[in-house]
Design a protein around this motif. Structure first.
Motif, short mmCIF file in Angstrom:
data_model
loop_
_atom_site.label_atom_id
_atom_site.label_comp_id
_atom_site.label_asym_id
_atom_site.label_seq_id
_atom_site.Cartn_x
_atom_site.Cartn_y
_atom_site.Cartn_z
N PHE A 3 0.81 -1.22 0.00
CA PHE A 3 0.00 0.00 0.00
C PHE A 3 0.85 1.28 0.00
N GLU A 4 2.14 1.14 -0.20
CA GLU A 4 3.08 2.25 -0.30
C GLU A 4 3.06 3.16 0.93
N GLN A 5 3.09 2.54 2.09
CA GLN A 5 3.15 3.27 3.36
C GLN A 5 4.55 3.11 3.93
N ALA A 6 5.45 4.00 3.51
CA ALA A 6 6.87 3.86 3.88
C ALA A 6 7.08 3.90 5.39
N TRP A 7 6.38 4.76 6.09
CA TRP A 7 6.57 4.87 7.53
C TRP A 7 6.20 3.57 8.24
N LEU A 8 5.17 2.88 7.73
CA LEU A 8 4.76 1.63 8.35
C LEU A 8 5.72 0.49 8.01
N VAL A 9 6.33 0.56 6.85
CA VAL A 9 7.36 -0.43 6.49
C VAL A 9 8.53 -0.30 7.47
N TRP A 10 8.97 0.92 7.73
CA TRP A 10 10.08 1.12 8.65
C TRP A 10 9.69 0.79 10.09
N ALA A 11 8.44 1.07 10.45
CA ALA A 11 7.98 0.72 11.79
C ALA A 11 7.97 -0.80 11.98
N SER A 12 7.58 -1.53 10.94
CA SER A 12 7.57 -2.98 11.04
C SER A 12 8.99 -3.53 11.08
N ALA A 13 9.92 -2.87 10.40
CA ALA A 13 11.33 -3.28 10.50
C ALA A 13 11.82 -3.10 11.93
N GLY A 14 11.41 -2.03 12.58
CA GLY A 14 11.75 -1.83 13.99
C GLY A 14 11.11 -2.88 14.88
N LEU A 15 9.90 -3.30 14.52
CA LEU A 15 9.21 -4.32 15.29
C LEU A 15 9.90 -5.68 15.17
N ILE A 16 10.54 -5.93 14.04
CA ILE A 16 11.32 -7.16 13.90
C ILE A 16 12.48 -7.15 14.90
N ALA A 17 13.12 -6.01 15.04
CA ALA A 17 14.20 -5.89 16.03
C ALA A 17 13.66 -6.07 17.45
N VAL A 18 12.48 -5.54 17.70
CA VAL A 18 11.85 -5.69 19.02
C VAL A 18 11.56 -7.16 19.30
N GLY A 19 11.10 -7.89 18.29
CA GLY A 19 10.84 -9.32 18.46
C GLY A 19 12.10 -10.09 18.83
N ALA A 20 13.21 -9.77 18.18
CA ALA A 20 14.47 -10.43 18.51
C ALA A 20 14.90 -10.07 19.93
N LEU A 21 14.71 -8.83 20.32
CA LEU A 21 15.06 -8.40 21.66
C LEU A 21 14.19 -9.09 22.72
N VAL A 22 12.91 -9.21 22.45
CA VAL A 22 12.00 -9.89 23.39
C VAL A 22 12.41 -11.36 23.55
N GLY A 23 12.74 -12.01 22.45
CA GLY A 23 13.20 -13.40 22.53
C GLY A 23 14.46 -13.54 23.36
N TRP A 24 15.40 -12.62 23.18
CA TRP A 24 16.64 -12.65 23.94
C TRP A 24 16.36 -12.41 25.43
N ILE A 25 15.50 -11.45 25.73
CA ILE A 25 15.17 -11.15 27.13
C ILE A 25 14.48 -12.33 27.79
N LEU A 26 13.53 -12.96 27.09
CA LEU A 26 12.85 -14.12 27.66
C LEU A 26 13.82 -15.29 27.86
N SER A 27 14.75 -15.44 26.94
CA SER A 27 15.76 -16.49 27.08
C SER A 27 16.62 -16.25 28.31
N LYS A 28 17.04 -15.01 28.50
CA LYS A 28 17.85 -14.66 29.68
C LYS A 28 17.03 -14.76 30.96
N ALA A 29 15.71 -14.63 30.87
CA ALA A 29 14.84 -14.73 32.04
C ALA A 29 14.53 -16.18 32.40
N GLY A 30 15.03 -17.13 31.60
CA GLY A 30 14.85 -18.54 31.94
C GLY A 30 13.86 -19.28 31.07
N TRP A 31 13.29 -18.64 30.07
CA TRP A 31 12.30 -19.29 29.22
C TRP A 31 12.89 -19.85 27.93
#
Length: 76
Positions: free
Chosen positions: A36-64
């Motif tokens: 849909f040519e929404q550049a800001w949302l494309v970049w926001a979703s790219a940031g969300l991919i990084a957030v997902g990796a960070l959440v996985g790392w945090i949960l792993s360090k928390a024992g999960w």
């Protein structure tokens, strides 16, 4: 294929599943936003991919993670 029975596998943990679900949703959102040519949302979703990796790392360090104390491997 491993013949080691004690091998719990890799990525079969709540930390991994949570990270993958977040990143899959972000990738899907980014693909639709690109269509849909929404550049800001494309970049926001790219940031969300990084957030997902960070959440996985945090949960792993928390024992999960696979070798964490809160994770109990299920027999296959």
């Amino acid at each position: 294929m491993s013949t080691d029975i004690s091998d719990p596998g890799h990525g079969h943990s709540p930390a991994a599943w949570t990270a993958v679900i977040i990143m899959l949703a972000a990738f899907t959102l980014g693909t639709v936003a690109f269509w849909f040519e929404q550049a800001w949302l494309v970049w926001a979703s790219a940031g969300l991919i990084a957030v997902g990796a960070l959440v996985g790392w945090i949960l792993s360090k928390a024992g999960w993670g696979v070798k964490g104390p809160k994770y109990v491997a299920k027999s296959h």
